[in-house]
Design a protein around this motif. Structure first.
Motif, short mmCIF file in Angstrom:
data_model
loop_
_atom_site.label_atom_id
_atom_site.label_comp_id
_atom_site.label_asym_id
_atom_site.label_seq_id
_atom_site.Cartn_x
_atom_site.Cartn_y
_atom_site.Cartn_z
N LYS A 125 0.83 -1.21 0.00
CA LYS A 125 0.00 0.00 0.00
C LYS A 125 0.86 1.25 0.00
O LYS A 125 0.56 2.23 -0.70
N LEU A 126 1.92 1.24 0.78
CA LEU A 126 2.84 2.37 0.82
C LEU A 126 3.47 2.58 -0.55
O LEU A 126 3.55 3.72 -1.04
N GLN A 127 3.91 1.50 -1.18
CA GLN A 127 4.52 1.62 -2.52
C GLN A 127 3.51 2.16 -3.53
O GLN A 127 3.86 2.98 -4.37
N GLU A 128 2.28 1.70 -3.45
CA GLU A 128 1.25 2.20 -4.36
C GLU A 128 1.02 3.70 -4.15
O GLU A 128 0.86 4.45 -5.12
N GLU A 129 0.99 4.12 -2.89
CA GLU A 129 0.79 5.54 -2.59
C GLU A 129 1.95 6.37 -3.14
O GLU A 129 1.75 7.45 -3.72
N ILE A 130 3.17 5.87 -2.99
CA ILE A 130 4.34 6.57 -3.52
C ILE A 130 4.24 6.66 -5.04
O ILE A 130 4.52 7.72 -5.62
N MET A 131 3.82 5.56 -5.69
CA MET A 131 3.68 5.59 -7.15
C MET A 131 2.62 6.59 -7.58
O MET A 131 2.80 7.32 -8.55
N ARG A 132 1.50 6.65 -6.85
CA ARG A 132 0.45 7.61 -7.18
C ARG A 132 0.97 9.04 -7.06
O ARG A 132 0.69 9.89 -7.91
N GLU A 133 1.71 9.31 -5.99
CA GLU A 133 2.26 10.66 -5.80
C GLU A 133 3.22 11.01 -6.93
O GLU A 133 3.20 12.13 -7.45
N ARG A 134 4.05 10.06 -7.32
CA ARG A 134 5.00 10.31 -8.42
C ARG A 134 4.26 10.58 -9.72
O ARG A 134 4.61 11.48 -10.48
#
Length: 158
Positions: A125-134
């Protein structure tokens, strides 16, 4: 459990049938494991050139879930093997205590696996959130560059 608790000679036929069923189930597990591995490899090859992050993330999650289930299956097989050996070594009376201890250990292993899985979900979930922000930042940069490009075009027309 039935396989381990059947110790008398009169229950030998039932024990053999349970062993046969267990071996058939192990064979089915091996076949399914190979099919899933083949499908994952095929999907990995199919999406190797693709730049779709969602598909790559989904495939990675699928692989992790498969590895977790594989680990659980292997630990269950190992547990059965240990219990069978203990039953043969100690006889029926001592094996029930050992089996209870092994079940407790297996429950602890299962709990650790579940905790590890929950941690992995949180990391995903954290990785997905980081990808969304990027992705959002990239869109903002692209939008800004488009605006600058429009300004230069307007200046060129003046």
């Amino acid at each position: 459990q039935q396989l381990l608790t059947t110790t008398s000679a009169s229950k030998q036929a039932a024990r053999e049938e349970l062993e046969q069923q267990y071996n058939v189930q192990l064979d089915v597990l091996r076949q399914l494991e190979q099919r899933v591995k083949d499908l994952i490899v095929a999907q990995r090859k199919q999406h190797a050139g693709s730049s779709n992050q969602n598909q790559a993330t989904t495939l990675t999650k699928l692989e992790r879930d498969f590895e977790r289930v594989q680990g659980l299956a292997h630990s269950a097989k190992a547990k059965v093997s240990r219990q069978q050996k203990q039953l043969q070594q100690r006889g029926g009376a001592g094996a029930t205590l050992s089996a209870a201890m092994e079940e407790n250990a297996a429950a602890n292993v299962l709990q650790l696996e579940q905790e590890r899985f929950q941690l992995q979900i949180q990391q995903d979930k954290l990785q997905e959130e980081i990808m969304r922000e990027r992705e959002e930042e990239i869109r903002n940069i692209n939008k800004g560059m488009h605006t600058v490009n429009e300004i230069y075009k307007d200046l060129a027309h003046i």
